[in-house]
Design an enzyme around this catalytic site. Sequence first.
Site, PDB file in Angstrom:
ATOM      1  N   ASP A   2      -5.378 -13.545  -3.824  1.00  0.00           N
ATOM      2  CA  ASP A   2      -4.874 -13.441  -2.450  1.00  0.00           C
ATOM      3  C   ASP A   2      -5.103 -14.770  -1.749  1.00  0.00           C
ATOM      4  O   ASP A   2      -6.251 -15.185  -1.508  1.00  0.00           O
ATOM      5  CB  ASP A   2      -5.613 -12.321  -1.685  1.00  0.00           C
ATOM      6  N   LYS A  40     -14.894  -8.252  -0.398  1.00  0.00           N
ATOM      7  CA  LYS A  40     -14.899  -8.757   0.989  1.00  0.00           C
ATOM      8  C   LYS A  40     -16.280  -8.442   1.568  1.00  0.00           C
ATOM      9  O   LYS A  40     -16.797  -7.359   1.338  1.00  0.00           O
ATOM     10  CB  LYS A  40     -13.790  -8.079   1.799  1.00  0.00           C
ATOM     11  N   HIS A  61     -11.945 -14.115   2.273  1.00  0.00           N
ATOM     12  CA  HIS A  61     -13.115 -13.250   2.098  1.00  0.00           C
ATOM     13  C   HIS A  61     -14.336 -14.032   1.623  1.00  0.00           C
ATOM     14  O   HIS A  61     -15.434 -13.846   2.146  1.00  0.00           O
ATOM     15  CB  HIS A  61     -12.782 -12.120   1.123  1.00  0.00           C
ATOM     16  N   HIS A  91       0.881  -1.171   0.000  1.00  0.00           N
ATOM     17  CA  HIS A  91       0.000   0.000   0.000  1.00  0.00           C
ATOM     18  C   HIS A  91       0.917   1.219   0.000  1.00  0.00           C
ATOM     19  O   HIS A  91       1.992   1.174   0.616  1.00  0.00           O
ATOM     20  CB  HIS A  91      -0.834   0.089   1.268  1.00  0.00           C
ATOM     21  N   ASP A 132      -1.745 -13.173   1.224  1.00  0.00           N
ATOM     22  CA  ASP A 132      -2.231 -12.051   2.031  1.00  0.00           C
ATOM     23  C   ASP A 132      -2.637 -12.594   3.393  1.00  0.00           C
ATOM     24  O   ASP A 132      -3.812 -12.836   3.665  1.00  0.00           O
ATOM     25  CB  ASP A 132      -3.418 -11.367   1.342  1.00  0.00           C
ATOM     26  N   ASP A 185      -6.889 -14.574   8.388  1.00  0.00           N
ATOM     27  CA  ASP A 185      -5.625 -14.418   7.634  1.00  0.00           C
ATOM     28  C   ASP A 185      -4.578 -15.471   7.985  1.00  0.00           C
ATOM     29  O   ASP A 185      -3.400 -15.168   8.170  1.00  0.00           O
ATOM     30  CB  ASP A 185      -5.018 -13.019   7.870  1.00  0.00           C
ATOM     31  N   GLU A 193      -9.948 -13.377  -2.645  1.00  0.00           N
ATOM     32  CA  GLU A 193      -9.150 -13.832  -1.487  1.00  0.00           C
ATOM     33  C   GLU A 193      -9.862 -14.984  -0.792  1.00  0.00           C
ATOM     34  O   GLU A 193     -11.063 -14.898  -0.495  1.00  0.00           O
ATOM     35  CB  GLU A 193      -8.940 -12.668  -0.507  1.00  0.00           C
ATOM     36  N   ASP A 253     -11.913 -12.335  10.794  1.00  0.00           N
ATOM     37  CA  ASP A 253     -11.005 -12.369   9.645  1.00  0.00           C
ATOM     38  C   ASP A 253      -9.635 -12.870  10.106  1.00  0.00           C
ATOM     39  O   ASP A 253      -8.872 -12.150  10.733  1.00  0.00           O
ATOM     40  CB  ASP A 253     -10.907 -10.940   9.086  1.00  0.00           C
ATOM     41  N   ASP A 255       2.487   1.758   3.286  1.00  0.00           N
ATOM     42  CA  ASP A 255       3.418   0.758   3.828  1.00  0.00           C
ATOM     43  C   ASP A 255       4.838   1.211   3.501  1.00  0.00           C
ATOM     44  O   ASP A 255       5.784   0.904   4.226  1.00  0.00           O
ATOM     45  CB  ASP A 255       3.235  -0.618   3.167  1.00  0.00           C
ATOM     46  N   MET A 268       2.507  -5.764  -7.906  1.00  0.00           N
ATOM     47  CA  MET A 268       1.201  -5.184  -7.568  1.00  0.00           C
ATOM     48  C   MET A 268       1.367  -4.071  -6.543  1.00  0.00           C
ATOM     49  O   MET A 268       2.262  -4.129  -5.703  1.00  0.00           O
ATOM     50  CB  MET A 268       0.291  -6.292  -7.019  1.00  0.00           C
ATOM     51  N   GLU A 299     -10.962  -6.190  -5.222  1.00  0.00           N
ATOM     52  CA  GLU A 299     -10.896  -7.262  -4.209  1.00  0.00           C
ATOM     53  C   GLU A 299     -12.143  -7.226  -3.336  1.00  0.00           C
ATOM     54  O   GLU A 299     -12.298  -6.347  -2.492  1.00  0.00           O
ATOM     55  CB  GLU A 299      -9.635  -7.076  -3.351  1.00  0.00           C
TER      56      GLU A 299
HETATM   57  C1  GCO Z   1      -7.924  -7.372   4.279  1.00  0.00           C
HETATM   58  C2  GCO Z   1      -7.553  -7.308   2.816  1.00  0.00           C
HETATM   59  C3  GCO Z   1      -6.327  -6.459   2.561  1.00  0.00           C
HETATM   60  C4  GCO Z   1      -6.129  -6.166   1.086  1.00  0.00           C
HETATM   61  C5  GCO Z   1      -5.041  -5.175   0.901  1.00  0.00           C
HETATM   62  C6  GCO Z   1      -4.642  -4.993  -0.521  1.00  0.00           C
HETATM   63  O1  GCO Z   1      -8.715  -8.246   4.620  1.00  0.00           O
HETATM   64  O2  GCO Z   1      -7.448  -6.558   5.065  1.00  0.00           O
HETATM   65  O3  GCO Z   1      -7.371  -8.607   2.350  1.00  0.00           O
HETATM   66  O4  GCO Z   1      -5.205  -7.109   3.089  1.00  0.00           O
HETATM   67  O5  GCO Z   1      -5.825  -7.329   0.369  1.00  0.00           O
HETATM   68  O6  GCO Z   1      -5.465  -3.971   1.437  1.00  0.00           O
HETATM   69  O7  GCO Z   1      -5.620  -4.412  -1.219  1.00  0.00           O
HETATM   70 MN    MN Z   2      -6.453  -9.276   0.549  1.00  0.00          MN
HETATM   71 MN    MN Z   3      -8.216 -10.091   3.769  1.00  0.00          MN
END
Ligand code: GCO
Ligand code: MN
Ligand code: MN
Length: 387
Positions: free
Chosen positions: A245, A183, A220, A54, A287, A257, A217, A255, A57, A88, A181
């Site tokens: 992702d 979610k 998601h 980002h 991700d 991850d 993702e 969430d 970041d 990306m 993306e």
């Molecule tokens: C989340 C998302 C993020 C995006 C990222 C890139 O659940 O927080 O997956 O990690 O992928 O902001 O766009």
């Molecule tokens: Mn993501």
């Molecule tokens: Mn995510």
Amino acid sequence: MDYAPRPQDKFTFGLWTVGNVGRDPFGEPVRKPKTPVELVHLLAECGAWGVNFHDNDLVPIDATSAERTQIVRDFKNALSTTGLVVPMATTNLFTDPAFRDGAFTSNDAAVRAYAVQKTMRAIDLGVECGAEVYVFWGGREGTESDATKNPAESIKRFREAINFLASYSKSQGYKLRFALEPKPNEPRGDIFLATVGHALAFITTLDDPDMVGVNPEVAHETMAGLNFLHGVAQAWEMNKLFHIDLNDQVIGRYDQDFRFGSSNIKGAFHLVKFLEDVGYNGSKHFDAHAFRTDNDEGVKAFAKGCMRTYLILKEKAARWNADKNIQALVQQVNSIAPGLPAWQGGFSPDKAKLLSNHSFDRAAIGSKGQPYEQLDQLTMEVIMGVR
Ligand code: GCO
Ligand code: MN
Ligand code: MN
């Protein structure tokens, strides 16, 4: 097999993934922040091919232009020392309080304009570092109460921003492709463009639909209780799988991850098999982040584990494809009985007549079972490592 990642595997991580300090809604960070340069070296050590970011970041939101120049120079030096690439980039449109009610869909016109400006700058930064795909994750684009926003109006606002930014990118001569993306929720109560299906439909309404695809993702779609592979496959079939992702998630939980493949191993197997069988050639972006319980060694174990699991599953997919018993069953379940009227390959009045006049033995058709139990058990045995 050593399952060592190679550049052609196109494994990538975000600065925010291996840089995750373990903050959660209940607890403070447990790991020390690392600089982008340190993270590039960490990823290179683990064997990744690329690193994504980002805007903030890499360059803090309040950095001066002199600071930006220095940071980008140091980052690019780290890239050329390690050989890592930036396939990306994306915009942080969720951390700053300015985005508390969303970015492109905020009710405040000043926020919407600021979000578009911030994204233009972030696109410039991404392209400067080599990005070819630009991701839009609308984390704050949503509501807690539907008294607050008209969801149809919000979609119009979203469209207007994406159309503007697509034209901006082209006006700069960039070759970027955009990837939306989806979610369903977190951090908003409900997020717009909740699933891959919503996003694919939205894309058809854009000024330049060819420029825009999706970045599905695992976590998601799973949070929404959906079959991730089905969303991915539909995107692929429409030439819209621009990015992916990878992580893992248990249905019905926050969430999470998790490390790729650590939760739903069967889902991960079928996903890897699909991506390998169709020849998906984009980035495989992890991700996800290490458990909050772990320190720096755990972060490396996490990153290596994502890639290793992918490669193990890739080997298992090849094993499945080469398994004679499995392939015999696959042939059997797809076999075509002779004597059917030829209606496929486009309509014609003759075909319609032929089909209309054909008499089907419905009872015989309905009495036919499929050996899916066998096929699924053999698949499980491949996954469990006894075939
Ligand atoms: C989340 C998302 C993020 C995006 C990222 C890139 O659940 O927080 O997956 O990690 O992928 O902001 O766009
Ligand atoms: Mn993501
Ligand atoms: Mn995510």
